[in-house]
Design a protein around this motif. Sequence first.
Motif, PDB file in Angstrom:
ATOM      1  N   SER A   1       0.815  -1.216   0.000  1.00 57.73           N
ATOM      2  CA  SER A   1       0.000   0.000   0.000  1.00 57.73           C
ATOM      3  C   SER A   1       0.847   1.264   0.000  1.00 57.73           C
ATOM      4  CB  SER A   1      -0.917   0.004   1.226  1.00 57.73           C
ATOM      5  OG  SER A   1      -1.572   1.242   1.363  1.00 57.73           O
ATOM      6  N   SER A   2       0.773   1.998  -1.091  1.00 57.67           N
ATOM      7  CA  SER A   2       1.484   3.278  -1.131  1.00 57.67           C
ATOM      8  C   SER A   2       0.840   4.275  -0.165  1.00 57.67           C
ATOM      9  CB  SER A   2       1.530   3.846  -2.548  1.00 57.67           C
ATOM     10  OG  SER A   2       0.231   4.123  -3.010  1.00 57.67           O
TER      11      SER A   2
ATOM     12  N   ARG B   1       2.321   3.597   3.162  1.00 58.30           N
ATOM     13  CA  ARG B   1       3.694   4.111   3.201  1.00 58.30           C
ATOM     14  C   ARG B   1       3.683   5.620   3.454  1.00 58.30           C
ATOM     15  NH1 ARG B   1       4.196   0.491  -1.091  1.00 58.30           N
ATOM     16  NH2 ARG B   1       4.152   2.151  -2.663  1.00 58.30           N
ATOM     17  N   ASP B   2       2.779   6.334   2.778  1.00 64.37           N
ATOM     18  CA  ASP B   2       2.664   7.781   2.975  1.00 64.37           C
ATOM     19  C   ASP B   2       2.250   8.110   4.406  1.00 64.37           C
ATOM     20  OD1 ASP B   2       3.334   8.174   0.309  1.00 64.37           O
ATOM     21  OD2 ASP B   2       1.253   8.486  -0.340  1.00 64.37           O
TER      22      ASP B   2
END
Length: 122
Positions: free
Chosen positions: A89-90, A93-94
Amino acid sequence: MPDEIQQRGGVPVLVCDPAGPSITSEQDAIDLIGAAFLGAEAVAVPAHRLDARFFTLGTRFAGEVMQKFVNYRLLLVVVGDISGPLAASSALRDLVRESNQGGHVWFVPDLDALDARLHSRG
């Protein structure tokens, strides 16, 4: 080891038992907050104790839990390896990157890393 308040990096931290129950509801988070009110400024929760929904941002569970800690002015620290969910999951991560830059929720690999962060926060 039961949940216990420990001095870590000069800060009283409720360190949660790795073998303790899963955190699957807002009420579970509130229970940890209540335990922290015995003198802790932070709560260190093993990542594997958090329900998988915590790492799936679309469920909003992470936001609900994190907001409870912010409302009560307690630092929430997720301790452990979350590389699997991060790889998937980006958005997660953010969230982790942004959270680690702030002072309300941190993601750390282990308690030694938490100690170092608390020391540097001074």
